[in-house]
Design a protein around this motif. Structure first.
Motif, short mmCIF file in Angstrom:
data_model
loop_
_atom_site.label_atom_id
_atom_site.label_comp_id
_atom_site.label_asym_id
_atom_site.label_seq_id
_atom_site.Cartn_x
_atom_site.Cartn_y
_atom_site.Cartn_z
N GLU A 82 69.18 73.71 17.83
CA GLU A 82 69.23 73.49 19.00
C GLU A 82 70.01 74.35 20.18
N LYS A 129 66.36 77.06 18.05
CA LYS A 129 65.20 76.50 18.90
C LYS A 129 64.32 77.40 18.26
N ARG A 151 79.38 75.94 23.47
CA ARG A 151 78.51 74.75 24.53
C ARG A 151 79.39 74.44 25.56
N ASP A 170 70.32 77.90 21.83
CA ASP A 170 69.45 78.16 22.67
C ASP A 170 69.45 79.87 22.27
N GLU A 225 71.57 70.88 14.59
CA GLU A 225 70.74 71.59 14.41
C GLU A 225 69.20 71.75 15.22
N LYS A 261 71.74 71.23 31.93
CA LYS A 261 71.28 70.38 30.70
C LYS A 261 72.78 71.89 29.67
N ILE A 300 76.63 72.36 17.50
CA ILE A 300 75.58 72.56 18.16
C ILE A 300 74.60 72.22 17.18
N THR A 326 73.63 74.26 26.97
CA THR A 326 73.31 75.42 27.21
C THR A 326 74.28 75.58 25.32
N ASN A 327 73.40 75.97 24.83
CA ASN A 327 74.26 75.82 23.13
C ASN A 327 74.00 77.68 22.37
#
Length: 194
Positions: free
Chosen positions: A71, A91, A57, A73, A69, A5, A67, A7-8
């Motif tokens: 979201e 998150k 990201r 990490d 709102e 996935k 990124i 990653t932010n």
């Protein structure tokens, strides 16, 4: 971090703290480990204490640098209040790595407002993990207060996939030679703090 996935990581600071250099180093190390990386920066009045935010990201394929709102990490903060302002982007299962530092915004410096109390406790009500890092103290221990950014990167690096050697390579590539030794020491102190 999960390889399947995007990653932010949101980096928030105040102008002059090295937020942009930290985002460059982070992006470099992630690219060297084979990730697709997108980065966006918002500078504001960055030169003199204004807000500076960098969106980083990474993953197999990233299509947008911003990124959304809720979201992020990881929220990577250089100052407590500036970090707290960006809490809605994180998150509930996210992590905050924040420098335990208070810089009075203009409204506080002019006596028109008070610096909020217990920001770290407020952050802990919203996210799973909050790590306070004594970045300034460790940067001074390394030999230069302006290396807080690499102290914080060191603290973050323990929770990420790139190897120690890959982090060091990125720092060597982006930090000017005359500041390299103190930044490497600051990075190591940050790694040891977690």
């Amino acid at each position: 971090m999960n390889d399947n996935k995007v990653t932010n990581i949101l980096m928030a600071g105040v102008g002059g703290q090295g937020t942009l250099l930290a985002s460059e180093i982070l992006s470099e190390v992630l690219m060297k480990t084979g990730h697709d990386v997108k980065k966006a920066e918002v500078h504001g009045m960055a030169q003199r204490g204004g807000s500076v935010v960098s969106h980083v990201r990474f993953g197999p394929k990233v299509f947008s640098a911003l990124i959304p709102e809720g979201e992020a990490d990881v929220l990577f903060g250089f100052e407590l209040l500036e970090t707290y302002r960006y809490l809605p982007l994180v998150k509930a299962t996210g992590t905050i790595v924040v420098n335990n530092l208070q810089i009075a915004p203009p409204s506080v410096a002019l006596g028109k407002a008070e610096y909020p109390a217990d920001i770290a406790a407020k952050m802990r009500c919203h996210v799973k993990s909050v790590r306070l890092v004594e970045g300034l103290k460790m940067a001074e221990q390394a030999g230069n207060a302006r290396t807080v950014n690499t102290v914080l990167l060191g603290a973050l690096s323990n929770a990420m996939e790139p190897s120690y050697e890959q982090w060091i390579s990125a720092i060597k590539h982006l930090v000017p030679e005359k500041f390299l030794s103190v930044n490497l020491k600051a990075f190591d102190l940050g790694r040891q703090s977690c």
